[in-house]
Scaffold this motif. Structure first.
Motif, mmCIF file in Angstrom:
data_model
loop_
_atom_site.group_PDB
_atom_site.id
_atom_site.type_symbol
_atom_site.label_atom_id
_atom_site.label_comp_id
_atom_site.label_asym_id
_atom_site.label_seq_id
_atom_site.Cartn_x
_atom_site.Cartn_y
_atom_site.Cartn_z
ATOM 1 N N VAL A 79 19.075 -7.548 69.073
ATOM 2 C CA VAL A 79 18.380 -6.365 68.554
ATOM 3 C C VAL A 79 18.441 -6.308 67.026
ATOM 4 C CG1 VAL A 79 18.405 -3.841 68.501
ATOM 5 C CG2 VAL A 79 18.697 -5.046 70.669
ATOM 6 N N SER A 80 19.592 -6.633 66.455
ATOM 7 C CA SER A 80 19.736 -6.517 65.000
ATOM 8 C C SER A 80 18.829 -7.503 64.260
ATOM 9 C CB SER A 80 21.192 -6.728 64.591
ATOM 10 O OG SER A 80 21.635 -8.041 64.881
ATOM 11 N N HIS A 81 18.692 -8.716 64.770
ATOM 12 C CA HIS A 81 17.855 -9.696 64.082
ATOM 13 C C HIS A 81 16.366 -9.421 64.277
ATOM 14 C CE1 HIS A 81 21.753 -11.811 64.097
ATOM 15 N NE2 HIS A 81 21.322 -12.290 62.961
ATOM 16 N N LEU A 82 15.992 -8.945 65.463
ATOM 17 C CA LEU A 82 14.597 -8.537 65.666
ATOM 18 C C LEU A 82 14.234 -7.381 64.748
ATOM 19 C CD1 LEU A 82 14.183 -8.669 69.568
ATOM 20 C CD2 LEU A 82 13.217 -10.248 67.882
ATOM 21 N N GLY A 83 15.142 -6.418 64.622
ATOM 22 C CA GLY A 83 14.895 -5.275 63.755
ATOM 23 C C GLY A 83 14.749 -5.679 62.299
ATOM 24 N N CYS A 84 15.573 -6.599 61.853
ATOM 25 C CA CYS A 84 15.495 -7.066 60.467
ATOM 26 C C CYS A 84 14.141 -7.716 60.196
ATOM 27 C CB CYS A 84 16.624 -8.053 60.197
ATOM 28 S SG CYS A 84 16.623 -8.723 58.520
ATOM 29 N N LYS A 143 23.856 -19.004 63.023
ATOM 30 C CA LYS A 143 24.384 -18.908 61.663
ATOM 31 C C LYS A 143 23.509 -19.652 60.671
ATOM 32 C CE LYS A 143 27.542 -17.805 58.598
ATOM 33 N NZ LYS A 143 27.735 -16.407 58.152
ATOM 34 N N PHE A 144 22.949 -20.785 61.087
ATOM 35 C CA PHE A 144 22.022 -21.543 60.237
ATOM 36 C C PHE A 144 20.872 -20.644 59.783
ATOM 37 C CE2 PHE A 144 18.132 -23.954 59.720
ATOM 38 C CZ PHE A 144 18.504 -25.041 58.943
ATOM 39 N N PHE A 145 20.249 -19.944 60.729
ATOM 40 C CA PHE A 145 19.105 -19.098 60.384
ATOM 41 C C PHE A 145 19.537 -17.834 59.638
ATOM 42 C CE2 PHE A 145 17.381 -21.451 64.129
ATOM 43 C CZ PHE A 145 16.380 -22.131 63.438
ATOM 44 N N ARG A 146 20.661 -17.251 60.041
ATOM 45 C CA ARG A 146 21.149 -16.049 59.351
ATOM 46 C C ARG A 146 21.407 -16.351 57.875
ATOM 47 N NH1 ARG A 146 24.019 -11.986 61.077
ATOM 48 N NH2 ARG A 146 25.747 -12.593 59.729
ATOM 49 N N ALA A 147 22.088 -17.437 57.608
ATOM 50 C CA ALA A 147 22.434 -17.779 56.228
ATOM 51 C C ALA A 147 21.197 -18.154 55.424
ATOM 52 C CB ALA A 147 23.448 -18.917 56.209
ATOM 53 N N ALA A 148 20.255 -18.867 56.047
ATOM 54 C CA ALA A 148 19.025 -19.232 55.353
ATOM 55 C C ALA A 148 18.244 -17.990 54.938
ATOM 56 C CB ALA A 148 18.163 -20.120 56.243
ATOM 57 N N GLY A 149 18.236 -16.963 55.801
ATOM 58 C CA GLY A 149 17.560 -15.723 55.450
ATOM 59 C C GLY A 149 18.309 -14.932 54.389
ATOM 60 N N TYR A 150 19.625 -14.851 54.543
ATOM 61 C CA TYR A 150 20.427 -14.038 53.616
ATOM 62 C C TYR A 150 20.434 -14.610 52.207
ATOM 63 C CZ TYR A 150 24.434 -11.516 51.706
ATOM 64 O OH TYR A 150 25.246 -10.739 50.919
ATOM 65 N N VAL A 151 20.426 -15.947 52.083
ATOM 66 C CA VAL A 151 20.557 -16.565 50.762
ATOM 67 C C VAL A 151 19.348 -16.274 49.877
ATOM 68 C CG1 VAL A 151 19.468 -18.814 51.197
ATOM 69 C CG2 VAL A 151 21.461 -18.660 49.668
ATOM 70 N N PHE A 152 18.245 -15.871 50.458
ATOM 71 C CA PHE A 152 17.074 -15.478 49.665
ATOM 72 C C PHE A 152 17.438 -14.406 48.648
ATOM 73 C CE2 PHE A 152 12.922 -12.995 49.567
ATOM 74 C CZ PHE A 152 12.300 -13.860 48.680
ATOM 75 N N TYR A 153 18.281 -13.452 49.051
ATOM 76 C CA TYR A 153 18.663 -12.373 48.136
ATOM 77 C C TYR A 153 19.492 -12.899 46.974
ATOM 78 C CZ TYR A 153 17.339 -9.588 52.194
ATOM 79 O OH TYR A 153 16.666 -9.059 53.257
ATOM 80 N N ALA A 154 20.308 -13.914 47.234
ATOM 81 C CA ALA A 154 21.212 -14.427 46.205
ATOM 82 C C ALA A 154 20.565 -15.472 45.307
ATOM 83 C CB ALA A 154 22.457 -15.028 46.862
ATOM 84 N N ILE A 166 12.400 -16.512 59.859
ATOM 85 C CA ILE A 166 13.755 -17.053 59.972
ATOM 86 C C ILE A 166 14.639 -16.124 60.802
ATOM 87 C CG2 ILE A 166 15.860 -17.516 58.647
ATOM 88 C CD1 ILE A 166 14.040 -18.659 56.440
ATOM 89 N N TYR A 167 14.521 -14.809 60.597
ATOM 90 C CA TYR A 167 15.332 -13.867 61.376
ATOM 91 C C TYR A 167 14.887 -13.817 62.837
ATOM 92 C CZ TYR A 167 17.634 -12.284 57.138
ATOM 93 O OH TYR A 167 18.397 -12.240 56.000
ATOM 94 N N LEU A 168 13.603 -14.050 63.100
ATOM 95 C CA LEU A 168 13.159 -14.155 64.491
ATOM 96 C C LEU A 168 13.814 -15.353 65.178
ATOM 97 C CD1 LEU A 168 9.322 -13.386 64.345
ATOM 98 C CD2 LEU A 168 11.161 -11.893 65.143
ATOM 99 N N ALA A 169 13.957 -16.448 64.449
ATOM 100 C CA ALA A 169 14.620 -17.620 65.013
ATOM 101 C C ALA A 169 16.082 -17.325 65.331
ATOM 102 C CB ALA A 169 14.513 -18.796 64.033
ATOM 103 N N ALA A 170 16.754 -16.552 64.463
ATOM 104 C CA ALA A 170 18.145 -16.173 64.737
ATOM 105 C C ALA A 170 18.234 -15.318 65.999
ATOM 106 C CB ALA A 170 18.725 -15.422 63.539
ATOM 107 N N ALA A 171 17.296 -14.383 66.162
ATOM 108 C CA ALA A 171 17.289 -13.541 67.360
ATOM 109 C C ALA A 171 17.112 -14.389 68.619
ATOM 110 C CB ALA A 171 16.165 -12.503 67.259
ATOM 111 N N MET A 218 19.453 -14.725 72.125
ATOM 112 C CA MET A 218 18.938 -14.508 73.483
ATOM 113 C C MET A 218 19.547 -15.482 74.481
ATOM 114 S SD MET A 218 14.883 -13.802 72.742
ATOM 115 C CE MET A 218 14.352 -12.441 71.693
ATOM 116 N N PHE A 219 19.905 -16.671 74.018
ATOM 117 C CA PHE A 219 20.461 -17.695 74.902
ATOM 118 C C PHE A 219 21.970 -17.851 74.764
ATOM 119 C CE2 PHE A 219 16.018 -18.871 74.268
ATOM 120 C CZ PHE A 219 15.605 -19.095 75.570
ATOM 121 N N LEU A 220 22.580 -17.056 73.887
ATOM 122 C CA LEU A 220 24.009 -17.214 73.624
ATOM 123 C C LEU A 220 24.823 -16.224 74.447
ATOM 124 C CD1 LEU A 220 26.411 -18.385 72.159
ATOM 125 C CD2 LEU A 220 25.819 -17.027 70.145
ATOM 126 N N ASN A 221 25.238 -16.654 75.624
ATOM 127 C CA ASN A 221 26.110 -15.843 76.468
ATOM 128 C C ASN A 221 27.548 -16.073 76.018
ATOM 129 O OD1 ASN A 221 27.605 -14.601 78.437
ATOM 130 N ND2 ASN A 221 26.716 -15.707 80.155
#
Length: 427
Positions: free
Chosen positions: A312-317, A241-252, A404-409, A413-416
């Motif tokens: 897959v979604s974060h790698l694609g982004c 979530k840290f990385f997802r939000a850091a990437g998303y906030v760029f738009y805002a 940043i999105y690569l870091a989220a992906a 990978m480790f989140l079971n």
């Protein structure tokens, strides 16, 4: 629980939550489009404006846990009414600011007030929706946020252009954006009742209480035990979530200025183009949420419906963002970035749904902790970008955000997500 036994009011309730999310994002996104006008009016430097925007997210982040506790103690009806009215009032008071100091304080208080909205919504979704249908409301809530962000981008850019000759026109925009939130708070307080206070719902079969679909007492969610905060999954949920939000906030925040500086577009055009990735998030969240629920029902595997989709979604982004870097045409570049935002949002429901899967009765607290970490990322990002721009320029920023999105992906990978465990084996 069969579909006939599920509470019939859950989708009207979801509609109210989505409206709250949209309104909240109209308010919080507006400052990014208005940033240049505010800077000129209050004579702020780029780093100072970055600190104003970052301060909002710091306040939002650090208020998450106490706000989540308030939501769990007060219930959804009282807490959501309080938080929405509060953030709307502080948004209106932005119009009264005259310096960097008071703008920072008012915007910080708006960030504190909004902090409890989404933990309260997540807790309520976990009560109203069964486990195999939680990805759709999670995706819908995320899409509603981006509806608000996209609407704010277009409307703010258009209003600033329309009233460009009027000094301080940005002030009235913040007053305007406060009104829907105040109206929502009043209407929600009258209409909504928390599940525990509702009469049993009747869906044409047996009467059921809306929170009757909670897990059996013999089962406990994976993080529903006293040492949950030391569990590796807890911190992987927070890190992604840290990385997802850091990437998303760029738009805002800086994305409109990025387009103006690197692609030479006007303020109004920057507002319209900024809305496109946000609209990609809207569509991706709805499509992804319903698809993830179908995947979950088909494979009955959270590793597939949560973990694999998240990777897959974060790698694609990241791939779409990297592809947009050399493109000079602003429309084509933003189209690629919009493709990335769609793929990103397709998997976004996993971020919310996994807190409900793992949190059990601790959902509001786990969600608040996750959201706190996300907003720490969102708080750091505008300030760091404000410091980077004078040193590296605007052009490398897409590489930064793709990374940043690569870091989220990597986190996914480790989140079971694991599964429910027997209460007898849990401390």
């Amino acid at each position: 629980m069969s579909p006939r036994q599920r509470p019939s009011r859950r989708y009207p309730v979801l509609a109210w939550f989505c409206a709250a999310a949209a309104i909240a994002y109209v308010q919080r996104t507006s400052i990014g489009i208005a940033a240049k006008d505010i800077q000129a009016s209050l004579e702020l430097s780029v780093p100072a404006m970055g600190n104003v925007m970052g301060g909002y997210y710091w306040a939002y982040a650090l208020s998450q846990l106490p706000a989540g506790w308030i939501g769990q103690r007060w219930g959804t009806r009282v807490s959501l009414t309080f938080f929405m009215a509060g953030t709307s009032a502080w948004t209106a008071l932005v119009a009264c600011t005259t310096s960097s100091a008071d703008l920072t304080v008012v915007w910080l208080l708006a960030g504190m007030a909004i902090a409890g909205i989404f933990p309260a919504c997540a807790q309520a979704i976990a009560q109203w929706f069964a486990p195999d249908e939680r990805a759709f409301p999670s995706g819908a809530l995320g899409s509603a946020m981006s509806v608000g962000g996209a609407a704010s981008s277009v409307l703010t850019g258009w209003l600033l252009g329309l009233f460009a000759a009027v000094p301080g026109s940005w002030r009235w925009i913040f007053c305007l954006y406060a009104l829907p939130g105040l109206a929502w708070a009043a209407g929600f307080a009258v209409w909504y009742r928390d599940p525990a206070t509702l009469a049993p719902a009747n869906n044409g079969s047996a009467s059921r209480d809306p929170d009757e679909h909670s897990p059996s007492p013999q089962l406990r969610a994976g993080l529903d035990y006293d040492g949950w905060w030391l569990d590796r999954r807890t911190w992987l949920v927070c890190a992604q979530k840290f990385f997802r939000a850091a990437g998303y906030v760029f738009y805002a925040t800086w994305f409109p200025s990025f387009l103006q500086e690197t692609r030479g577009v006007s303020t109004a055009a920057a507002g319209i183009l900024t809305s496109l990735p946000l609209l990609g998030v809207v569509i991706g969240g709805i499509v992804g949420g319903s698809t993830i629920d179908a995947i979950d029902r088909t494979f009955q595997s959270r590793r597939i419906s949560r973990q694999l989709v998240g990777v897959v979604s974060h790698l694609g982004c990241a791939g779409f963002i990297f592809a947009a870097k050399p493109i000079r045409d602003p429309v084509f570049a933003v189209a690629l970035i919009t493709g990335g935002s769609f793929v990103f949002a397709f998997g976004s429901a996993t971020s919310y749904a996994i807190t409900m899967d793992l949190g059990g009765r601790r959902t509001a607290t786990l969600f608040a902790l996750m959201n706190m970490c996300g907003n720490i990322g969102a708080a750091i990002c505008p300030s760091v970008v404000g410091l980077l721009i004078p040193r590296i320029g605007w052009e490398p920023l897409l590489f930064v955000f793709g990374g940043i999105y690569l870091a989220a992906a990597t986190c996914w990978m480790f989140l079971n997500p694991g599964s429910e465990v027997r209460a007898s084996t849990t401390p």
